[in-house]
Design a protein around this motif. Structure first.
Motif, mmCIF file in Angstrom:
data_model
loop_
_atom_site.group_PDB
_atom_site.id
_atom_site.type_symbol
_atom_site.label_atom_id
_atom_site.label_comp_id
_atom_site.label_asym_id
_atom_site.label_seq_id
_atom_site.Cartn_x
_atom_site.Cartn_y
_atom_site.Cartn_z
ATOM 1 N N TRP A 3 0.799 -1.301 -0.120
ATOM 2 C CA TRP A 3 0.051 -0.215 -0.539
ATOM 3 C C TRP A 3 0.701 1.020 -0.159
ATOM 4 N N SER A 33 0.578 4.511 -2.224
ATOM 5 C CA SER A 33 0.538 5.129 -2.256
ATOM 6 C C SER A 33 1.171 6.355 -2.159
ATOM 7 N N ASP A 37 5.689 2.311 5.166
ATOM 8 C CA ASP A 37 4.891 3.865 5.920
ATOM 9 C C ASP A 37 5.663 3.766 7.184
ATOM 10 N N SER A 68 -8.646 6.136 0.964
ATOM 11 C CA SER A 68 -7.458 6.903 0.636
ATOM 12 C C SER A 68 -6.455 6.514 1.249
ATOM 13 N N PRO A 69 -5.766 6.890 0.935
ATOM 14 C CA PRO A 69 -4.243 6.257 1.568
ATOM 15 C C PRO A 69 -3.889 6.194 2.782
#
Length: 368
Positions: free
Chosen positions: A200, A204, A210, A261-262
């Motif tokens: 993801w 994104s 992340d 949404s991200p």
């Protein structure tokens, strides 16, 4: 024995190396550790190989595909570099290789499959050290899941800790080891962990992960998407059970997560990892006194916060008990190599569903 354990996990980020002095049942001492990241091109090719592996297996071409052989050579060269850079003399190298396909049997009489790529003979030539490899195949051939392999190492590490205790590894896939008061072991894969989150973040943010969980912390988990993901039959199935990194891909595509949404998508995937672990805890005879977390996920505050809210017991990184959460799996393969050399069991009925405690692994002598 002086051993070097090597591990390349489902996150495909690089190879971990760790020096261990051990007889396979006790730790004499831990030595240096290091991580060598994979070059972007190798990481990209390994990801492509994960996607191609089911087709290669179905066509019977896993052993001969040129792209696979090239990846195996390049991967092995990075492992040899890790051994050389570690700079420690060793009697054995524990070489897990890179899993590209893991399909254990799901019903009696079915034949399972597990493949890890890498060239142990090349590694033995490059290092001049005996290489122990192929840790999973004997268990799978006997009807076991072939995973997870590290619980017996966790039991060695946790000998002095109050029990029951749970050791949770959050790599691309999550896996947990529950250790009871008398040393009994229950272990299995919990579900997706960093893998979907990393994918993801790449889509994104154009980042490999992340960082500091900032994207997930800025969003809100979507309850409807989460409910659809939690309907996956794997999560309700009793252990023993294990996963391939791609086993949840279809569920993730069909869940509606892609429309989020991200930030909300990242928050939903972090919550999904935590709910998977919560579901796993239902299979323990008694609740753990604490959860000790290893792997890259322990550095994601969004994941750790979600786990703390889910599990009803302290959730802490393994460093609080003096372990190295970055090196734990590499250290495990150093210990497992010693166990292979001494013909000690690697897997057990409570960890893989093996019919009895099983030895495994194969050895390649030091080659000049």
């Amino acid at each position: 024995m002086r051993t070097i354990g090597l591990m390349s996990g489902t996150s495909l980020d690089g190879v971990d190396a760790a020096y261990v002095e051990t007889d396979g049942e006790r730790i004499g001492r831990f030595g240096p550790t290091l991580t060598i990241p994979y070059p972007p091109a190798l990481r990209r090719d390994l990801r492509a190989l994960l996607d191609a592996a089911p087709g290669l297996h179905a066509e019977g071409r896993l052993a001969e595909d040129p792209g696979l052989l090239d990846c195996a050579r390049r991967l092995t060269e990075r492992h040899a570099e890790a051994v050389e850079r570690l700079g420690m003399r060793a009697d054995l190298i524990g070489f897990h290789g890179q899993t590209i396909l893991h399909r254990p049997a799901t019903r009696p009489g079915e034949r399972g499959h597990t493949w890890q790529i890498g060239d142990p003979a090349l590694l033995a030539r490059r290092t001049g050290v005996e290489v122990v490899h192929d840790f999973r195949s004997a268990d799978v051939a006997a009807g076991g899941q072939g995973a997870p392999l590290v619980p017996v190492f966790h039991r060695v590490l946790a000998e002095s800790l109050p029990k029951p205790v749970a050791i949770l590894n959050l790599g691309g896939v999550g896996n947990v080891t529950w250790i009871g008061p008398d040393g009994e072991l229950i272990a299995f894969d919990t579900g997706p962990a960093n893998g979907p989150l990393d994918d993801w973040a790449r889509r994104s943010l154009g980042q490999d992960y992340d960082r500091d969980g900032l994207l997930a912390l800025s969003g809100q988990a979507d309850g409807a998407v989460l409910a659809r993901l939690m309907a996956h039959p794997y999560l309700a199935a009793p252990p023993p059970k294990s996963l391939d990194r791609l086993d949840f891909d279809a569920a993730l595509r069909e869940s509606g997560a892609g429309a989020l949404s991200p930030a909300d998508g990242a928050a939903t995937l972090a919550a999904f990892c935590a709910v998977c672990v919560g579901a796993a805890a239902r299979h323990f005879p008694d609740p753990p006194l604490q959860w000790l977390v290893a792997g890259g996920g322990r550095r994601n505050p969004a994941l750790m916060k979600a786990l703390a809210g889910m599990l009803g017991a302290p959730v802490r990184p393994v460093e609080v008990v003096g372990w190295d959460g970055d090196a734990l799996e590499a250290q495990a393969f150093g210990v497992l190599a010693a166990r292979v050399a001494r013909d000690l069991p690697l897997t057990f009925p409570g960890t893989t569903g093996a019919p009895r405690p099983l030895t495994g692994g194969r050895r390649v002598p030091a080659l000049a």
